[in-house]
Design a protein around this motif. Sequence first.
Motif, PDB file in Angstrom:
ATOM      1  N   ALA A   1     -12.319  34.762 -16.421  1.00 14.22           N
ATOM      2  CA  ALA A   1     -11.804  33.606 -15.684  1.00 14.22           C
ATOM      3  C   ALA A   1     -12.631  33.378 -14.416  1.00 14.22           C
ATOM      4  O   ALA A   1     -12.945  32.227 -14.071  1.00 14.22           O
ATOM      5  CB  ALA A   1     -10.339  33.811 -15.338  1.00 14.22           C
ATOM      6  N   ALA A   2     -12.981  34.460 -13.730  1.00 14.96           N
ATOM      7  CA  ALA A   2     -13.799  34.333 -12.522  1.00 14.96           C
ATOM      8  C   ALA A   2     -15.183  33.779 -12.865  1.00 14.96           C
ATOM      9  O   ALA A   2     -15.715  32.913 -12.149  1.00 14.96           O
ATOM     10  CB  ALA A   2     -13.926  35.682 -11.825  1.00 14.96           C
ATOM     11  N   ALA A   3     -15.762  34.264 -13.954  1.00 12.72           N
ATOM     12  CA  ALA A   3     -17.077  33.767 -14.369  1.00 12.72           C
ATOM     13  C   ALA A   3     -16.994  32.303 -14.764  1.00 12.72           C
ATOM     14  O   ALA A   3     -17.891  31.511 -14.443  1.00 12.72           O
ATOM     15  CB  ALA A   3     -17.604  34.595 -15.533  1.00 12.72           C
ATOM     16  N   GLU A   4     -15.908  31.931 -15.446  1.00 14.52           N
ATOM     17  CA  GLU A   4     -15.734  30.537 -15.842  1.00 14.52           C
ATOM     18  C   GLU A   4     -15.558  29.649 -14.617  1.00 14.52           C
ATOM     19  O   GLU A   4     -16.123  28.552 -14.552  1.00 14.52           O
ATOM     20  CB  GLU A   4     -14.520  30.416 -16.756  1.00 14.52           C
ATOM     21  N   ALA A   5     -14.809  30.137 -13.622  1.00 17.95           N
ATOM     22  CA  ALA A   5     -14.621  29.364 -12.393  1.00 17.95           C
ATOM     23  C   ALA A   5     -15.952  29.217 -11.652  1.00 17.95           C
ATOM     24  O   ALA A   5     -16.268  28.132 -11.134  1.00 17.95           O
ATOM     25  CB  ALA A   5     -13.594  30.049 -11.500  1.00 17.95           C
ATOM     26  N   ALA A   6     -16.736  30.289 -11.617  1.00 19.52           N
ATOM     27  CA  ALA A   6     -18.039  30.219 -10.948  1.00 19.52           C
ATOM     28  C   ALA A   6     -18.963  29.248 -11.682  1.00 19.52           C
ATOM     29  O   ALA A   6     -19.699  28.474 -11.051  1.00 19.52           O
ATOM     30  CB  ALA A   6     -18.671  31.604 -10.886  1.00 19.52           C
ATOM     31  N   ALA A   7     -18.915  29.265 -13.001  1.00 21.54           N
ATOM     32  CA  ALA A   7     -19.743  28.347 -13.779  1.00 21.54           C
ATOM     33  C   ALA A   7     -19.297  26.903 -13.551  1.00 21.54           C
ATOM     34  O   ALA A   7     -20.142  25.998 -13.415  1.00 21.54           O
ATOM     35  CB  ALA A   7     -19.672  28.692 -15.259  1.00 21.54           C
ATOM     36  N   ALA A   8     -17.989  26.677 -13.496  1.00 23.43           N
ATOM     37  CA  ALA A   8     -17.480  25.325 -13.246  1.00 23.43           C
ATOM     38  C   ALA A   8     -17.894  24.854 -11.853  1.00 23.43           C
ATOM     39  O   ALA A   8     -18.286  23.690 -11.670  1.00 23.43           O
ATOM     40  CB  ALA A   8     -15.964  25.303 -13.386  1.00 23.43           C
ATOM     41  N   GLU A   9     -17.831  25.757 -10.886  1.00 21.59           N
ATOM     42  CA  GLU A   9     -18.250  25.401  -9.524  1.00 21.59           C
ATOM     43  C   GLU A   9     -19.747  25.088  -9.490  1.00 21.59           C
ATOM     44  O   GLU A   9     -20.176  24.127  -8.835  1.00 21.59           O
ATOM     45  CB  GLU A   9     -17.932  26.552  -8.574  1.00 21.59           C
ATOM     46  N   ALA A  10     -20.532  25.867 -10.205  1.00 20.23           N
ATOM     47  CA  ALA A  10     -21.972  25.620 -10.260  1.00 20.23           C
ATOM     48  C   ALA A  10     -22.262  24.281 -10.929  1.00 20.23           C
ATOM     49  O   ALA A  10     -23.144  23.529 -10.487  1.00 20.23           O
ATOM     50  CB  ALA A  10     -22.671  26.751 -11.003  1.00 20.23           C
ATOM     51  N   ARG A  11     -21.515  23.976 -12.019  1.00 22.98           N
ATOM     52  CA  ARG A  11     -21.697  22.679 -12.679  1.00 22.98           C
ATOM     53  C   ARG A  11     -21.326  21.528 -11.742  1.00 22.98           C
ATOM     54  O   ARG A  11     -22.032  20.521 -11.679  1.00 22.98           O
ATOM     55  CB  ARG A  11     -20.847  22.606 -13.958  1.00 22.98           C
ATOM     56  N   ALA A  12     -20.217  21.703 -11.012  1.00 22.51           N
ATOM     57  CA  ALA A  12     -19.792  20.662 -10.076  1.00 22.51           C
ATOM     58  C   ALA A  12     -20.848  20.464  -8.985  1.00 22.51           C
ATOM     59  O   ALA A  12     -21.161  19.322  -8.615  1.00 22.51           O
ATOM     60  CB  ALA A  12     -18.443  21.023  -9.462  1.00 22.51           C
ATOM     61  N   GLN A  13     -21.395  21.560  -8.478  1.00 22.17           N
ATOM     62  CA  GLN A  13     -22.434  21.475  -7.440  1.00 22.17           C
ATOM     63  C   GLN A  13     -23.675  20.785  -8.006  1.00 22.17           C
ATOM     64  O   GLN A  13     -24.282  19.942  -7.341  1.00 22.17           O
ATOM     65  CB  GLN A  13     -22.784  22.881  -6.925  1.00 22.17           C
ATOM     66  N   ALA A  14     -24.047  21.123  -9.228  1.00 19.96           N
ATOM     67  CA  ALA A  14     -25.223  20.508  -9.844  1.00 19.96           C
ATOM     68  C   ALA A  14     -24.988  19.012 -10.062  1.00 19.96           C
ATOM     69  O   ALA A  14     -25.893  18.195  -9.823  1.00 19.96           O
ATOM     70  CB  ALA A  14     -25.545  21.184 -11.170  1.00 19.96           C
ATOM     71  N   GLU A  15     -23.779  18.660 -10.503  1.00 26.26           N
ATOM     72  CA  GLU A  15     -23.467  17.231 -10.686  1.00 26.26           C
ATOM     73  C   GLU A  15     -23.503  16.494  -9.350  1.00 26.26           C
ATOM     74  O   GLU A  15     -23.986  15.362  -9.273  1.00 26.26           O
ATOM     75  CB  GLU A  15     -22.096  17.084 -11.345  1.00 26.26           C
ATOM     76  N   LYS A  16     -22.977  17.130  -8.297  1.00 25.90           N
ATOM     77  CA  LYS A  16     -22.989  16.522  -6.964  1.00 25.90           C
ATOM     78  C   LYS A  16     -24.430  16.304  -6.500  1.00 25.90           C
ATOM     79  O   LYS A  16     -24.779  15.226  -5.991  1.00 25.90           O
ATOM     80  CB  LYS A  16     -22.239  17.421  -5.984  1.00 25.90           C
ATOM     81  N   GLU A  17     -25.268  17.334  -6.689  1.00 26.95           N
ATOM     82  CA  GLU A  17     -26.676  17.208  -6.290  1.00 26.95           C
ATOM     83  C   GLU A  17     -27.382  16.141  -7.113  1.00 26.95           C
ATOM     84  O   GLU A  17     -28.208  15.383  -6.585  1.00 26.95           O
ATOM     85  CB  GLU A  17     -27.382  18.554  -6.435  1.00 26.95           C
ATOM     86  N   ALA A  18     -27.060  16.050  -8.393  1.00 25.95           N
ATOM     87  CA  ALA A  18     -27.670  15.032  -9.241  1.00 25.95           C
ATOM     88  C   ALA A  18     -27.236  13.643  -8.799  1.00 25.95           C
ATOM     89  O   ALA A  18     -28.050  12.698  -8.773  1.00 25.95           O
ATOM     90  CB  ALA A  18     -27.291  15.270 -10.699  1.00 25.95           C
ATOM     91  N   ALA A  19     -25.961  13.491  -8.438  1.00 24.24           N
ATOM     92  CA  ALA A  19     -25.471  12.192  -7.963  1.00 24.24           C
ATOM     93  C   ALA A  19     -26.149  11.811  -6.650  1.00 24.24           C
ATOM     94  O   ALA A  19     -26.542  10.643  -6.458  1.00 24.24           O
ATOM     95  CB  ALA A  19     -23.956  12.235  -7.780  1.00 24.24           C
ATOM     96  N   GLU A  20     -26.291  12.791  -5.752  1.00 26.61           N
ATOM     97  CA  GLU A  20     -26.976  12.521  -4.484  1.00 26.61           C
ATOM     98  C   GLU A  20     -28.437  12.154  -4.732  1.00 26.61           C
ATOM     99  O   GLU A  20     -28.975  11.237  -4.090  1.00 26.61           O
ATOM    100  CB  GLU A  20     -26.882  13.731  -3.559  1.00 26.61           C
ATOM    101  N   ALA A  21     -29.086  12.853  -5.659  1.00 24.77           N
ATOM    102  CA  ALA A  21     -30.485  12.545  -5.975  1.00 24.77           C
ATOM    103  C   ALA A  21     -30.589  11.148  -6.576  1.00 24.77           C
ATOM    104  O   ALA A  21     -31.515  10.386  -6.235  1.00 24.77           O
ATOM    105  CB  ALA A  21     -31.049  13.582  -6.935  1.00 24.77           C
ATOM    106  N   ALA A  22     -29.638  10.786  -7.435  1.00 30.18           N
ATOM    107  CA  ALA A  22     -29.655   9.441  -8.021  1.00 30.18           C
ATOM    108  C   ALA A  22     -29.426   8.395  -6.943  1.00 30.18           C
ATOM    109  O   ALA A  22     -30.057   7.323  -6.955  1.00 30.18           O
ATOM    110  CB  ALA A  22     -28.580   9.336  -9.104  1.00 30.18           C
ATOM    111  N   GLU A  23     -28.538   8.679  -5.990  1.00 31.26           N
ATOM    112  CA  GLU A  23     -28.272   7.742  -4.886  1.00 31.26           C
ATOM    113  C   GLU A  23     -29.516   7.577  -4.014  1.00 31.26           C
ATOM    114  O   GLU A  23     -29.880   6.452  -3.630  1.00 31.26           O
ATOM    115  CB  GLU A  23     -27.099   8.284  -4.060  1.00 31.26           C
ATOM    116  N   ARG A  24     -30.181   8.717  -3.711  1.00 30.27           N
ATOM    117  CA  ARG A  24     -31.415   8.632  -2.915  1.00 30.27           C
ATOM    118  C   ARG A  24     -32.484   7.849  -3.670  1.00 30.27           C
ATOM    119  O   ARG A  24     -33.211   7.041  -3.087  1.00 30.27           O
ATOM    120  CB  ARG A  24     -31.925  10.046  -2.604  1.00 30.27           C
TER     121      ARG A  24
END
Length: 115
Positions: free
Chosen positions: A68-91
């Motif tokens: 569960a901890a690994a899954e939560a960390a992976a979900a957080e990493a995916r969310a961070q990557a999506e956020k960075e991708a959205a910011e990169a697309a906005e830039r």
Amino acid sequence: MAGFKDQHFNDRQSASANAKKALLDKFRTRPASDDPAVQARKAERQRIAEARAQRTAEREAQREAEAAAAEAAAAEARAQAEKEAAEAAEREAASEAERKAARDARYAARKARKR
């Protein structure tokens, strides 16, 4: 060194009979199931089995928690990557808009020079 011992059929037959008799005597002298020593061994085996089952359950719970901890960390990493991708697309979109504005300004300046 001992020499070859020649056994005859009767010798082998009596040795076999003695072995079978010893095995039968061992079985007959076995304590009954209501004997306190047998009950104590049975209780000890039961206690060991329960402890083993508890340790197994604890290990399984720990594995589930780690998963569960690994899954939560992976979900957080995916969310961070999506956020960075959205910011990169906005830039990129902002940069594209700036380039388009600069291109339009150059085009307008060229049109103004021709008039």
